[in-house]
Design a protein around this motif. Structure first.
Motif, PDB file in Angstrom:
ATOM      1  N   ALA A 174      14.070 -33.493  41.256  1.00 53.99           N
ATOM      2  CA  ALA A 174      15.388 -33.880  40.679  1.00 53.99           C
ATOM      3  C   ALA A 174      16.224 -32.479  40.849  1.00 53.99           C
ATOM      4  O   ALA A 174      17.290 -32.495  41.234  1.00 53.99           O
ATOM      5  CB  ALA A 174      15.313 -34.445  39.309  1.00 53.99           C
ATOM      6  N   ARG A 175      15.600 -31.336  40.507  1.00 58.49           N
ATOM      7  CA  ARG A 175      16.178 -30.000  40.318  1.00 58.49           C
ATOM      8  C   ARG A 175      16.799 -29.519  41.656  1.00 58.49           C
ATOM      9  O   ARG A 175      17.858 -29.158  41.837  1.00 58.49           O
ATOM     10  CB  ARG A 175      15.034 -29.197  39.735  1.00 58.49           C
ATOM     11  N   ASP A 176      15.692 -29.970  42.546  1.00 66.03           N
ATOM     12  CA  ASP A 176      16.163 -29.460  44.252  1.00 66.03           C
ATOM     13  C   ASP A 176      17.518 -30.135  44.434  1.00 66.03           C
ATOM     14  O   ASP A 176      18.104 -29.520  44.997  1.00 66.03           O
ATOM     15  CB  ASP A 176      15.043 -29.614  44.975  1.00 66.03           C
ATOM     16  N   MET A 198      17.505 -42.039  33.545  1.00 61.72           N
ATOM     17  CA  MET A 198      17.966 -40.961  34.730  1.00 61.72           C
ATOM     18  C   MET A 198      18.285 -39.740  33.548  1.00 61.72           C
ATOM     19  O   MET A 198      18.144 -38.506  33.672  1.00 61.72           O
ATOM     20  CB  MET A 198      19.086 -41.290  35.571  1.00 61.72           C
ATOM     21  N   ASP A 199      18.885 -40.071  32.692  1.00 63.12           N
ATOM     22  CA  ASP A 199      19.451 -38.878  31.725  1.00 63.12           C
ATOM     23  C   ASP A 199      18.348 -38.143  31.026  1.00 63.12           C
ATOM     24  O   ASP A 199      18.336 -36.932  30.949  1.00 63.12           O
ATOM     25  CB  ASP A 199      20.108 -39.662  30.435  1.00 63.12           C
ATOM     26  N   ALA A 200      17.277 -38.897  30.843  1.00 61.73           N
ATOM     27  CA  ALA A 200      16.154 -38.051  30.386  1.00 61.73           C
ATOM     28  C   ALA A 200      15.538 -37.088  31.434  1.00 61.73           C
ATOM     29  O   ALA A 200      15.022 -35.951  30.932  1.00 61.73           O
ATOM     30  CB  ALA A 200      15.076 -39.276  29.957  1.00 61.73           C
ATOM     31  N   ILE A 201      15.797 -37.634  32.484  1.00 58.19           N
ATOM     32  CA  ILE A 201      15.250 -36.619  33.707  1.00 58.19           C
ATOM     33  C   ILE A 201      16.143 -35.211  33.835  1.00 58.19           C
ATOM     34  O   ILE A 201      15.644 -34.266  33.774  1.00 58.19           O
ATOM     35  CB  ILE A 201      15.256 -37.212  35.186  1.00 58.19           C
ATOM     36  N   ALA A 202      17.627 -35.407  33.701  1.00 54.00           N
ATOM     37  CA  ALA A 202      18.112 -34.459  33.296  1.00 54.00           C
ATOM     38  C   ALA A 202      17.999 -33.502  32.082  1.00 54.00           C
ATOM     39  O   ALA A 202      18.003 -32.161  32.302  1.00 54.00           O
ATOM     40  CB  ALA A 202      19.810 -34.828  33.502  1.00 54.00           C
ATOM     41  N   ASP A 203      17.625 -34.053  31.010  1.00 63.69           N
ATOM     42  CA  ASP A 203      17.309 -33.488  29.919  1.00 63.69           C
ATOM     43  C   ASP A 203      16.015 -32.707  30.233  1.00 63.69           C
ATOM     44  O   ASP A 203      16.058 -31.393  29.540  1.00 63.69           O
ATOM     45  CB  ASP A 203      17.252 -34.543  28.530  1.00 63.69           C
ATOM     46  N   ALA A 254      24.080 -36.785  43.423  1.00 67.86           N
ATOM     47  CA  ALA A 254      23.412 -37.076  44.273  1.00 67.86           C
ATOM     48  C   ALA A 254      21.944 -37.584  43.743  1.00 67.86           C
ATOM     49  O   ALA A 254      20.954 -38.117  44.687  1.00 67.86           O
ATOM     50  CB  ALA A 254      23.252 -36.110  45.466  1.00 67.86           C
ATOM     51  N   VAL A 255      21.801 -37.152  42.597  1.00 69.54           N
ATOM     52  CA  VAL A 255      20.338 -37.417  42.179  1.00 69.54           C
ATOM     53  C   VAL A 255      20.536 -38.961  41.745  1.00 69.54           C
ATOM     54  O   VAL A 255      20.592 -39.398  40.559  1.00 69.54           O
ATOM     55  CB  VAL A 255      19.992 -36.660  41.024  1.00 69.54           C
ATOM     56  N   THR A 256      20.091 -39.830  42.605  1.00 69.99           N
ATOM     57  CA  THR A 256      19.943 -41.329  42.057  1.00 69.99           C
ATOM     58  C   THR A 256      18.320 -41.682  42.167  1.00 69.99           C
ATOM     59  O   THR A 256      17.689 -41.030  42.760  1.00 69.99           O
ATOM     60  CB  THR A 256      20.708 -42.034  43.311  1.00 69.99           C
ATOM     61  N   ASP A 274      25.325 -18.880  37.639  1.00 66.28           N
ATOM     62  CA  ASP A 274      25.992 -18.841  38.796  1.00 66.28           C
ATOM     63  C   ASP A 274      24.846 -19.278  39.985  1.00 66.28           C
ATOM     64  O   ASP A 274      24.983 -19.980  40.842  1.00 66.28           O
ATOM     65  CB  ASP A 274      26.378 -17.418  39.292  1.00 66.28           C
ATOM     66  N   GLN A 275      23.522 -18.827  39.652  1.00 63.95           N
ATOM     67  CA  GLN A 275      22.475 -19.039  40.738  1.00 63.95           C
ATOM     68  C   GLN A 275      21.904 -20.484  40.354  1.00 63.95           C
ATOM     69  O   GLN A 275      21.212 -20.953  41.317  1.00 63.95           O
ATOM     70  CB  GLN A 275      21.474 -17.985  40.415  1.00 63.95           C
ATOM     71  N   HIS A 276      22.126 -20.853  39.233  1.00 66.10           N
ATOM     72  CA  HIS A 276      21.191 -22.418  39.032  1.00 66.10           C
ATOM     73  C   HIS A 276      22.572 -23.441  38.412  1.00 66.10           C
ATOM     74  O   HIS A 276      22.334 -23.713  37.176  1.00 66.10           O
ATOM     75  CB  HIS A 276      20.169 -22.216  38.162  1.00 66.10           C
ATOM     76  N   PRO A 277      23.437 -23.620  39.151  1.00 65.96           N
ATOM     77  CA  PRO A 277      24.686 -24.375  38.562  1.00 65.96           C
ATOM     78  C   PRO A 277      24.382 -25.478  37.995  1.00 65.96           C
ATOM     79  O   PRO A 277      24.891 -26.195  36.862  1.00 65.96           O
ATOM     80  CB  PRO A 277      25.571 -24.178  39.543  1.00 65.96           C
ATOM     81  N   ALA A 278      23.389 -26.352  38.777  1.00 68.12           N
ATOM     82  CA  ALA A 278      22.982 -27.806  38.355  1.00 68.12           C
ATOM     83  C   ALA A 278      21.954 -27.745  37.092  1.00 68.12           C
ATOM     84  O   ALA A 278      22.219 -28.392  36.247  1.00 68.12           O
ATOM     85  CB  ALA A 278      22.273 -28.591  39.454  1.00 68.12           C
ATOM     86  N   VAL A 279      21.282 -26.791  37.072  1.00 66.13           N
ATOM     87  CA  VAL A 279      20.390 -26.531  35.861  1.00 66.13           C
ATOM     88  C   VAL A 279      21.433 -26.208  34.682  1.00 66.13           C
ATOM     89  O   VAL A 279      21.227 -26.917  33.624  1.00 66.13           O
ATOM     90  CB  VAL A 279      19.502 -25.486  35.977  1.00 66.13           C
TER      91      VAL A 279
END
Lengths: 197, 197
Positions: B22-24, B57-62, B33-35, B102-107
């Motif tokens: 998910a992170r990658d 899915m939200d729990a994954i992001a959390d 894109a994380v479906t 900057d280096q981990h914008p998605a996280v």
DNA sequence: CTAGATTGTCTAGCAGTGCTAGGATCTGAC
DNA sequence: GTCAGATCCTAGCACTGCTAGACAATCTAG
């Protein structure tokens, strides 16, 4: 008979109708609820009609954002005009900014949070956006010693951070006033005080 | 034979596999894109397997966000430990924060931008989150005169604003260093200077 | 007033989404 | 070897943004 003008006027009216519906829906239920079907139902047309006015859903959010930016410049102007000195002006602008974000969270999100195609800091930047930026600049510039552009960016960032973290329930719901006081003190140079208890 | 432990270990491994994927995916193509389908394909399982590990899915992001917060505390610690005085410590923390964003914008987005179920500033707040907040607090506290909690909130907000506006291309891509300098100066009390050119 | 072109609008559909019910398969215990 | 239980997948639902093609209303020209 200017049949062309009438048509265009009707078209324009419908466009604002769509924007109004999108904004209302976003403010009441969040942008996730603003779907083509619900929006079409709200304006009593079918979904393809939306695409006759806007390229896609993002373009609708962008249009709402532009509306908001224009409102924001008015809010800034009103706030600053009634301030007696520079420090009061900065404080008034800060409060105006945060109040607007608080009262129109969906519009704020469209302006400054959602991914947008609006151009910031480029030649194609909308005039109202430049205007809003300059309002902040004028308010904070009296307290700057170097590059006013950088100072404006940093002060705006601070306001933006307060607005978004507050809305995301990541700051204490209390101490709102104290946060603004502190921010304004740091930027207006009324810090450090001679001797604070 | 501890068959239960082996199973649980395998389960745990798969969980981290999902989080890693998910992170990658989020870092390379954004959270949109994380479906469930793409994620399931990446870990080579079917979609329902994901729901055996996470509520939705939200729990994954959390979960990714929690990982990030732990990393952030380490980054803070490393940055501050090599600073010679309080001002340098504040500057180091600011740079560390913005570099991480900057280096981990998605996280970063998962931690502080996306709507989340993570509790901020409550009793159920994760320890690592409190830890991170306290790191900021320790760095900025030496320069405070009143409520340290408020000061921390405001300084963090400023950093957050810089991080998000930069990432959203709403600030000039240049002058990054100058913005940090200015922010640190305002908060560390090295402003106003006696007489600046 | 009518014929034809243009404009406007809708219905129906595609490929994708999060999520889940139900059945198949595989594992380990006896 | 049999059977219960854990594990996993196929198939499907209701939703999403967006669009092709059919249909209807309107304007223009003769």
């Amino acid at each position: 008979m200017p049949t062309q003008t009438r048509r265009e006027r009707a078209r324009e009216e419908r466009r604002t109708l769509i924007l109004r519906a999108a904004r209302d829906l976003a403010e009441s239920e969040g942008w996730d609820a603003v779907t083509t079907r619900r929006l079409a139902e709200a304006v009593d047309y079918s979904q393809p009609v939306l695409y006759g006015h806007f390229k896609n859903m993002d373009a609708i959010a962008d249009a709402v954002a532009l509306e908001g930016i224009e409102e924001l410049t008015d809010v800034f102007r009103a706030a600053r005009s009634s301030a007696k000195d520079d420090t009061a002006g900065l404080r008034a602008l800060a409060h105006a900014y945060l109040d607007y974000a608080d009262q129109h969270p969906a519009v704020y999100e469209a302006m400054f949070v959602r991914r947008t195609d609006l151009q910031f800091g480029r030649s194609e930047t909308p005039a109202s956006l430049i205007d809003a930026f300059n309002q902040i600049r004028s308010a904070v510039e009296p307290f700057g010693t170097g590059d006013a552009e950088t100072l404006t960016e940093v002060f705006w960032s601070s306001l933006h951070g307060l607005a978004t973290l507050t809305h995301g329930a990541r700051l204490r719901p209390t101490h709102r006033e104290a946060r603004v006081d502190l921010l304004v003190a740091r930027f207006s140079g009324t810090f450090p005080p001679a001797a604070a208890e």
